[in-house]
Design an enzyme around this catalytic site. Structure first.
Site, PDB file in Angstrom:
ATOM      1  N   SER A  50       0.720  -0.932   0.153  1.00  0.00           N
ATOM      2  CA  SER A  50       0.015  -0.063   0.448  1.00  0.00           C
ATOM      3  C   SER A  50       1.234   1.080   0.361  1.00  0.00           C
ATOM      4  O   SER A  50       1.730   0.934   0.452  1.00  0.00           O
ATOM      5  CB  SER A  50      -0.840   0.198   1.078  1.00  0.00           C
ATOM      6  OG  SER A  50      -1.821   1.370   0.803  1.00  0.00           O
ATOM      7  N   LYS A  83      -1.465  -1.432  -4.272  1.00  0.00           N
ATOM      8  CA  LYS A  83      -2.485   0.132  -4.251  1.00  0.00           C
ATOM      9  C   LYS A  83      -2.192   1.158  -3.962  1.00  0.00           C
ATOM     10  O   LYS A  83      -0.895   1.410  -3.806  1.00  0.00           O
ATOM     11  CB  LYS A  83      -2.973  -0.729  -2.556  1.00  0.00           C
ATOM     12  CG  LYS A  83      -3.797   0.095  -1.722  1.00  0.00           C
ATOM     13  CD  LYS A  83      -4.823  -0.427  -0.849  1.00  0.00           C
ATOM     14  CE  LYS A  83      -4.888   0.063   0.455  1.00  0.00           C
ATOM     15  NZ  LYS A  83      -5.803  -0.660   1.485  1.00  0.00           N
ATOM     16  N   LYS A  96      -2.997   4.825  -2.669  1.00  0.00           N
ATOM     17  CA  LYS A  96      -3.500   6.080  -1.759  1.00  0.00           C
ATOM     18  C   LYS A  96      -3.981   7.598  -2.813  1.00  0.00           C
ATOM     19  O   LYS A  96      -3.261   8.113  -3.428  1.00  0.00           O
ATOM     20  CB  LYS A  96      -2.643   6.461  -0.984  1.00  0.00           C
ATOM     21  CG  LYS A  96      -2.419   5.367   0.476  1.00  0.00           C
ATOM     22  CD  LYS A  96      -3.984   4.736   1.150  1.00  0.00           C
ATOM     23  CE  LYS A  96      -4.069   3.692   2.559  1.00  0.00           C
ATOM     24  NZ  LYS A  96      -4.875   3.489   2.689  1.00  0.00           N
ATOM     25  N   ASP A 146      -7.589   3.198  -3.126  1.00  0.00           N
ATOM     26  CA  ASP A 146      -8.016   3.416  -2.181  1.00  0.00           C
ATOM     27  C   ASP A 146      -8.441   5.136  -1.500  1.00  0.00           C
ATOM     28  O   ASP A 146      -7.499   5.784  -1.696  1.00  0.00           O
ATOM     29  CB  ASP A 146      -7.600   2.903  -0.882  1.00  0.00           C
ATOM     30  CG  ASP A 146      -7.532   2.826   0.383  1.00  0.00           C
ATOM     31  OD1 ASP A 146      -9.092   3.534   0.159  1.00  0.00           O
ATOM     32  OD2 ASP A 146      -7.659   2.145   1.233  1.00  0.00           O
ATOM     33  N   GLU A 194     -11.103   1.165  -3.378  1.00  0.00           N
ATOM     34  CA  GLU A 194     -11.308   0.694  -2.390  1.00  0.00           C
ATOM     35  C   GLU A 194     -12.034   1.897  -1.752  1.00  0.00           C
ATOM     36  O   GLU A 194     -11.378   3.462  -1.557  1.00  0.00           O
ATOM     37  CB  GLU A 194     -10.776   0.501  -1.460  1.00  0.00           C
ATOM     38  CG  GLU A 194     -10.178   0.264   0.341  1.00  0.00           C
ATOM     39  CD  GLU A 194      -8.822  -0.395   0.871  1.00  0.00           C
ATOM     40  OE1 GLU A 194      -8.240  -0.826  -0.085  1.00  0.00           O
ATOM     41  OE2 GLU A 194      -9.364  -0.415   1.961  1.00  0.00           O
ATOM     42  N   ASP A 248     -13.336  -0.993   2.618  1.00  0.00           N
ATOM     43  CA  ASP A 248     -13.283  -1.412   3.659  1.00  0.00           C
ATOM     44  C   ASP A 248     -13.697  -0.455   5.553  1.00  0.00           C
ATOM     45  O   ASP A 248     -14.467  -1.229   6.250  1.00  0.00           O
ATOM     46  CB  ASP A 248     -11.432  -0.036   3.767  1.00  0.00           C
ATOM     47  CG  ASP A 248     -10.674  -0.356   5.013  1.00  0.00           C
ATOM     48  OD1 ASP A 248     -11.641  -0.664   5.948  1.00  0.00           O
ATOM     49  OD2 ASP A 248     -10.004  -0.266   4.736  1.00  0.00           O
ATOM     50  N   LYS A 264     -10.457  -6.654   8.584  1.00  0.00           N
ATOM     51  CA  LYS A 264      -9.255  -6.184   8.979  1.00  0.00           C
ATOM     52  C   LYS A 264      -9.905  -6.565  10.706  1.00  0.00           C
ATOM     53  O   LYS A 264     -11.283  -6.140  10.910  1.00  0.00           O
ATOM     54  CB  LYS A 264      -9.234  -4.631   9.347  1.00  0.00           C
ATOM     55  CG  LYS A 264      -8.725  -3.962   8.060  1.00  0.00           C
ATOM     56  CD  LYS A 264      -8.766  -2.182   8.225  1.00  0.00           C
ATOM     57  CE  LYS A 264      -7.657  -1.744   7.133  1.00  0.00           C
ATOM     58  NZ  LYS A 264      -8.209  -0.501   6.689  1.00  0.00           N
ATOM     59  N   GLY A 303      -4.249  -3.834   5.916  1.00  0.00           N
ATOM     60  CA  GLY A 303      -3.874  -3.735   7.296  1.00  0.00           C
ATOM     61  C   GLY A 303      -3.830  -2.174   7.811  1.00  0.00           C
ATOM     62  O   GLY A 303      -4.360  -1.445   7.020  1.00  0.00           O
TER      63      GLY A 303
HETATM   64  O1  OSB Z   1      -7.287   1.952   4.482  1.00  0.00           O
HETATM   65  O2  OSB Z   1      -6.598  -0.301   4.714  1.00  0.00           O
HETATM   66  C1  OSB Z   1      -5.668   1.378   5.142  1.00  0.00           C
HETATM   67  C2  OSB Z   1      -2.980   2.032   7.000  1.00  0.00           C
HETATM   68  C3  OSB Z   1      -3.917   3.260   8.208  1.00  0.00           C
HETATM   69  C4  OSB Z   1      -5.209   3.299   8.202  1.00  0.00           C
HETATM   70  C5  OSB Z   1      -5.896   2.600   6.981  1.00  0.00           C
HETATM   71  C6  OSB Z   1      -5.139   2.162   5.460  1.00  0.00           C
HETATM   72  C7  OSB Z   1      -4.034   1.737   5.594  1.00  0.00           C
HETATM   73  C8  OSB Z   1      -4.002   0.804   4.862  1.00  0.00           C
HETATM   74  C9  OSB Z   1      -1.933   0.573   5.239  1.00  0.00           C
HETATM   75  O3  OSB Z   1      -3.446   1.226   3.397  1.00  0.00           O
HETATM   76  C10 OSB Z   1      -1.826  -0.772   4.268  1.00  0.00           C
HETATM   77  C11 OSB Z   1      -0.708  -1.366   5.439  1.00  0.00           C
HETATM   78  O4  OSB Z   1      -0.388  -1.636   6.556  1.00  0.00           O
HETATM   79  O5  OSB Z   1       0.133  -2.241   4.837  1.00  0.00           O
HETATM   80 MG    MG Z   2      -8.372   1.095   3.327  1.00  0.00          MG
END
Ligand code: OSB
Ligand code: MG
Length: 369
Positions: free
Chosen positions: A135, A161, A163, A188, A213, A238, A262, A290
């Protein structure tokens, strides 16, 4: 098992690289580690909370309060203890899933050590290694993003992925797609759009993405249903899926085609498994999300992702993607086939590194049970 004590550690670990999402930028990961002691054993659990209420409403402060003032008192004097019993005991506490899930994780670790069973086997996992991706936070420019994405692909990650947020969406994603035309790619938004502003994401529908996402409001299901009807690309929820019940609503409403699970967000591993079962029975793919976990939460995520319905790569990268120093002695390594091995030893299957725990602890509180 008679529980003896619950110790809370507010941790602050430096990240190897800052992580920026639509709700903010961090250069340290904060969370609460729990040590649950019973009959000479210690189970560890991780509350995957963040410092600020940007992902959801929970914070280090709210989780600390709920753990200390509400959950711990309910555990005092508890005798023979199991996970369904734990969920019954805390059922009167509304919300605060990240706080509850941390204790449930510690309980699984304790029970696994007591019975000599790995978390994977206890949950019904079927894989010895799980497929993972990375990510990537918002970078300074689309060029910088392409460079960083290339570095992760060179390291062996088979799924990216990225952001996104308003103004850093179509251009960024298009540049990555042009640079890496056959890479599995998803985005995401962490709730950064409204039904109206999400119209600007239409060009993403032609970029062959695995999924989009959580584009809309973190408490929404219905508007995602309206948006999904206008996109070929699967929408993945999510933030909005906070329980098996909400997962059922989303499936019945056709608000998404994929769910990110999660354990923290849904109140515990047992509820994560329930959502997995619901989705699997309805032909909905799931994957493991995660929260930049330490080695403890990472071990838990790997065990969860070994269940059969987790057919898309998880946000479970190798330890060195997050931390130069972690609080477990074990570090997770990326295999050449973009997988990570699932721990096999009893419980979470990882052990504490007391030196780094001390170094990264901001505050500690021991509660007798
Ligand atoms: O939206 O998936 C998410 C990290 C903190 C809060 C929300 C998210 C995330 C990540 C990190 O996308 C994913 C990872 O732990 O590698
Ligand atoms: Mg997410």
């Amino acid at each position: 098992m008679k529980l003896d004590s619950l110790t809370l550690f507010h941790l602050r670990l430096p990240l190897v690289t800052p992580f920026e999402t639509s709700f903010g930028r961090i250069d340290h990961k904060e969370c609460i580690l729990l040590a649950l002691r019973a009959e000479g054993l210690t189970g560890y659990g991780e509350c995957a909370v963040e410092h600020d209420p940007g992902y959801n409403y929970e914070t280090i402060g709210t989780a600390w309060h709920i753990l200390k003032d509400f959950i711990a008192p309910l555990l005092v004097g508890q005798g023979l203890f199991n996970v369904p019993e734990f969920q019954t005991i805390v059922a009167g506490i509304r919300g605060h899933h990240l706080a509850k899930a941390g204790v449930e994780m510690a309980l699984w670790d304790l029970l696994g050590q007591h019975d000599g069973k790995s978390l994977k086997d206890m949950l019904g996992g079927v894989r010895e290694k799980v497929e993972v991706g990375v990510s990537i936070g918002i970078q300074d420019s689309p060029d910088a993003l392409v460079r960083v994405a290339g570095q992760y692909l060179d390291q062996g990650y088979g799924r990216l992925k990225i952001k996104i947020k308003p103004g850093r969406d179509v251009e960024d994603t298009t540049q990555v797609r042009i640079a890496f035309s056959d890479t599995r790619l998803q985005v995401d938004a962490n709730s950064a759009y409204t039904l109206e502003t999400a119209r600007r994401l239409e060009p993403l529908d032609d970029l062959d993405l695995l999924l989009i996402e959580q584009p809309l409001y973190e408490d929404d299901i219905w508007d995602h249903r309206l948006l999904q009807a206008t996109f070929k690309t699967p929408i993945c929820l999510d933030e909005s899926i906070i329980s098996p019940r909400h997962a059922r609503y989303a499936l019945e409403m056709e608000a998404c085609k994929i769910i990110n699970i999660k354990a923290g967000r849904v109140g515990g591993l047992s509820l994560a498994v329930a959502i997995h079962d619901l989705c699997t029975n309805n032909g909905i793919p799931v994957w493991c999300g995660g929260m930049l976990e330490t080695g403890f939460g990472r071990a838990s995520n790997l065990a969860l992702a070994s269940l059969p319905g987790f057919i898309l790569p998880g946000d479970i990268s190798a330890s060195d993607r997050y931390f130069a120093q972690d609080i477990t002695q074990e570090r997770f390594i990326l295999n050449p086939d973009s997988t990570i091995d699932v721990p096999t030893r009893p419980g979470l299957g990882v052990t504490l590194d007391p030196k780094t725990l001390t170094a990264f602890t901001v505050t500690k509180l021991e509660l007798q049970l």
